[in-house]
Each structure stands twice: as structure tokens, then as C-alpha cells.
Design a protein around this motif. Sequence first.
Motif, PDB file in Angstrom:
ATOM      1  N   SER A  31       0.707  -1.197  -0.019  1.00 63.11           N
ATOM      2  CA  SER A  31       0.020  -0.156   0.132  1.00 63.11           C
ATOM      3  C   SER A  31       0.936   1.279  -0.026  1.00 63.11           C
ATOM      4  N   TRP A  32       1.857   1.173   0.884  1.00 64.09           N
ATOM      5  CA  TRP A  32       2.836   2.226   0.615  1.00 64.09           C
ATOM      6  C   TRP A  32       3.262   2.627  -0.679  1.00 64.09           C
ATOM      7  N   ASN A  33       3.772   1.488  -1.444  1.00 64.73           N
ATOM      8  CA  ASN A  33       4.120   1.683  -2.772  1.00 64.73           C
ATOM      9  C   ASN A  33       3.175   2.188  -3.875  1.00 64.73           C
ATOM     10  N   GLU A  34       1.948   2.186  -3.470  1.00 64.22           N
ATOM     11  CA  GLU A  34       0.794   2.705  -3.956  1.00 64.22           C
ATOM     12  C   GLU A  34       0.417   4.204  -3.652  1.00 64.22           C
ATOM     13  N   GLY A  35       1.261   4.626  -2.629  1.00 58.28           N
ATOM     14  CA  GLY A  35       1.063   6.062  -2.094  1.00 58.28           C
ATOM     15  C   GLY A  35       0.025   6.157  -0.913  1.00 58.28           C
ATOM     16  N   MET A  36      -0.271   5.041  -0.326  1.00 55.11           N
ATOM     17  CA  MET A  36      -1.210   4.974   0.594  1.00 55.11           C
ATOM     18  C   MET A  36      -0.403   4.789   2.076  1.00 55.11           C
ATOM     19  N   VAL A  37      -0.551   6.006   3.002  1.00 55.34           N
ATOM     20  CA  VAL A  37       0.075   6.208   4.254  1.00 55.34           C
ATOM     21  C   VAL A  37      -0.841   6.173   5.375  1.00 55.34           C
ATOM     22  N   GLY A  38       0.005   6.018   6.695  1.00 51.84           N
ATOM     23  CA  GLY A  38      -0.837   6.388   7.505  1.00 51.84           C
ATOM     24  C   GLY A  38      -1.676   5.138   8.031  1.00 51.84           C
ATOM     25  N   MET A  71      -7.496  -3.102  -1.709  1.00 55.20           N
ATOM     26  CA  MET A  71      -7.918  -4.164  -0.638  1.00 55.20           C
ATOM     27  C   MET A  71      -8.396  -5.491  -1.425  1.00 55.20           C
ATOM     28  N   VAL A  72      -9.336  -5.377  -2.244  1.00 59.28           N
ATOM     29  CA  VAL A  72      -9.773  -6.302  -3.329  1.00 59.28           C
ATOM     30  C   VAL A  72      -8.846  -7.126  -3.777  1.00 59.28           C
ATOM     31  N   GLN A  73      -7.972  -6.379  -4.547  1.00 60.31           N
ATOM     32  CA  GLN A  73      -6.941  -6.998  -5.127  1.00 60.31           C
ATOM     33  C   GLN A  73      -5.762  -7.688  -4.225  1.00 60.31           C
ATOM     34  N   PHE A  74      -5.435  -7.034  -3.405  1.00 61.46           N
ATOM     35  CA  PHE A  74      -4.687  -7.638  -2.403  1.00 61.46           C
ATOM     36  C   PHE A  74      -5.157  -9.254  -1.838  1.00 61.46           C
ATOM     37  N   ALA A  75      -6.574  -9.189  -1.505  1.00 60.19           N
ATOM     38  CA  ALA A  75      -7.073 -10.262  -1.002  1.00 60.19           C
ATOM     39  C   ALA A  75      -7.117 -11.381  -1.966  1.00 60.19           C
ATOM     40  N   ARG A  76      -7.424 -10.894  -3.309  1.00 65.71           N
ATOM     41  CA  ARG A  76      -7.168 -11.723  -4.418  1.00 65.71           C
ATOM     42  C   ARG A  76      -5.765 -12.588  -4.356  1.00 65.71           C
TER      43      ARG A  76
END
Length: 78
Positions: A31-38, A71-76
Amino acid sequence: VQDRALRSRMNVPFNLRGGDEALTDQFLIESWNEGMVGLRTLTPFGVGEYLRASLYNCITEEDAATLAEFMVQFARKH
């Protein structure tokens, strides 16, 4: 807060596979690599099993949808 109606709707707590630490770490890296932080919740008691998405004013509906799709892609994948 015991009464769910009184809980904040600005924070969305979640965990991965019951708090699986290795999977959580992988989620945070990707998620960090996709720019999602915190997303890691740090409390006075240390790091818990939950992550937290905070949906305050600066977060757009598009940002929330991007996280949900990630989150959907990660779960898959996992």
C-alpha cells in the motif's frame, strides 16, 4: 464506546487474516508503494493487530475507492 451508534465513522479499523503480522507487513509495504500512508494504528499500548483507514476531510471518495480496490486486489493475491 459500547454503543456502536456513538462510534466514529471517520476511522475504519480492519485487520488481515486475524492480525497475521507477516501479511499485515506485506499489505503495508504494497500500500505504501501505491502512495497509501498512515494505515498502521499506533496506540499508547503499542502496535495492535488492526490497521486503520482515516477518512477525514482531505480524503476524497476517489481516495477511499482506490483503497477499497487495492484491498480487493490484495485479498485476491493473498
